[in-house]
Design an enzyme around this catalytic site. Structure first.
Site, mmCIF file in Angstrom:
data_model
loop_
_atom_site.group_PDB
_atom_site.id
_atom_site.type_symbol
_atom_site.label_atom_id
_atom_site.label_comp_id
_atom_site.label_asym_id
_atom_site.label_seq_id
_atom_site.Cartn_x
_atom_site.Cartn_y
_atom_site.Cartn_z
ATOM 1 C CG ASP A 116 -2.142 -0.926 0.959
ATOM 2 O OD1 ASP A 116 -2.709 -0.886 -0.138
ATOM 3 O OD2 ASP A 116 -2.490 -1.681 1.882
ATOM 4 C CG ASP A 181 -7.901 -3.210 -2.362
ATOM 5 O OD1 ASP A 181 -8.391 -4.163 -2.986
ATOM 6 O OD2 ASP A 181 -8.258 -2.905 -1.212
#
Ligand code: GLY
Length: 404
Positions: A116, A181
């Site tokens: 991330d 994601d």
């Protein structure tokens, strides 16, 4: 009166906060939201900086703001929110605050244990570089791209999202889990190639996007949340979910990440297949029977108790922002109309908190992860971040100005 307050006049009057004079060219919806955001985000920033510490607010629950450590996946969004406040108001005090919150994340450029870092560093240092050309920010972005690239797995041709032997992910029997994601981390890789001239990052991003496009989607163009790859053969081992209702369901935020991520890939590469794909996923999101009239999706399109299921304002905000960008490439008026509709819905008392409430967050009613029992029907810092981004994009689209 400082310039920000001065230009907020009509909007404040509209929200019953105060009386001041209107900006001549700003649309009422944007004016009013910015006025509210000055109050709310100002309050949130004050709380986060109490006692001189810089803390990272992520949500508000049981009457208290929750803060996260710098290595949490949401750690860049508050710095990004402050950069957007600077962009929306032109007030330098927001830039100073944004810079402090950004530089708090300095060590994340070396983080390699999850994927991330694109979210974390692009939404903080990326904006600082774009808006202020702050020294050294380019190096942080390139170093982060190097760290993210250590997670690229040559045989399947993807960036591994999560370690398969860590935390709750370690209990799922995965080898190389990739979540949709992850498309959101590619923007940082494209930028790193632009900054460094090293095309490795660009090539990794394209390979990841191509494999994701090939493997993550169903016939109706809804996407799986997780695809697990075999590290030796490169084959898909399993398609399933982590944060959605079921393996075969369409988790709302995952769909929105796909729309946004493939639109970004089109921007970076000019390859039309990415835009076509983003359009197909957006069409699924917008026209599936489970999408409510106000275009703020339920947390999962297949959740069993619709319409009694929680909505996810964060998905709506991500989708709205992506739709404005898609509109600039396709000229399809429906995308702008739908994005406008989402922003109008999110600006009503059904989703936007009254000033002085919600811990200072703008939006209510987002969902983190129902299967993990975490952050259900609460404000989330990324819902606010993409809401402000979408407002900025709306303003630029309507002024016929470039988005970037
Ligand atoms: N990237 C995690 C989420 O969307 O909740």
């Amino acid at each position: 009166m400082n310039p920000t307050l001065k230009c907020m006049t009509v909007a404040l009057a509209a929200t019953g906060l105060a009386a001041c004079a209107p900006s001549s060219r700003r649309a009422a919806l944007i004016e009013e939201n910015v006025a509210v955001a000055v109050q709310q985000i100002g309050m949130l920033a004050d709380s986060s900086e109490l006692g001189g510490a810089i803390r990272i607010p992520s949500t508000y629950k049981n009457g208290a703001i929750a803060y996260v450590p710098t290595d949490d996946w949401v750690s860049g969004f508050f710095a990004g929110t402050l950069w957007y406040m600077y962009e929306l108001t032109g007030d330098e005090q927001w830039a100073l605050r944004a810079q402090k919150h950004t530089e708090q994340l300095d060590s994340i450029q070396y983080l390699q244990w999850h994927h991330d870092v694109g979210f974390m560093i692009y939404d903080s240092y990326g904006h600082g570089l774009r808006l202020k050309q702050l020294p050294g920010y380019d190096r942080v972005i390139v170093q982060t791209a190097k760290s993210l690239s250590t997670r690229f797995r040559e045989v399947p041709g993807v960036i591994q999202s999560w370690d398969a032997d860590r935390g709750w992910q370690g209990e799922r029997g995965w080898q190389c889990p990739v979540i949709i994601d992850n498309m959101m981390n590619l923007e940082l890789l494209f930028k790193a190639t632009e900054l460094s001239g090293d095309s490795t990052f660009y090539r990794i991003a394209v390979r990841h996007a191509d494999r994701t496009l090939a493997e993550h989607f169903r016939e109706d163009c809804s996407c799986y949340h997780v695809v697990d790859y075999d590290l030796t053969t490169g084959e898909v081992r399993r398609r399933c979910t982590a944060q959605g209702y079921a393996d075969e369901s369409a988790w709302a935020r995952g769909q929105a990440w796909a729309v946004y991520g493939f639109t970004t890939c089109y921007r970076a590469t000019g390859d039309r297949k990415y835009l076509d794909h983003a359009e197909r996923v957006a069409d699924f999101m917008l026209h599936d029977a489970a999408m409510p009239e106000d275009l703020v999706p339920y947390w999962d399109y297949d959740a069993p108790n619709i319409p009694e299921e929680p909505r996810d304002a964060s998905s709506a905000a991500v989708l709205a922002s992506a739709l404005y960008e898609m509109y600039t490439y396709t000229d399809k008026a429906a995308y702008k109309q739908d994005a406008d509709r989402i922003l109008e819905s999110l600006s009503t008392p059904a989703f936007r908190a009254p000033v002085g409430e919600n811990g200072g967050f703008l939006l209510m009613h987002s969902v983190g992860s129902i299967p993990h029992g975490s952050s259900i029907d609460v404000p989330l810092n990324y819902a606010d971040y993409y809401f402000l981004e979408a407002l900025l994009r709306k303003e630029r689209v309507e002024a016929d100005e470039p988005l970037f």
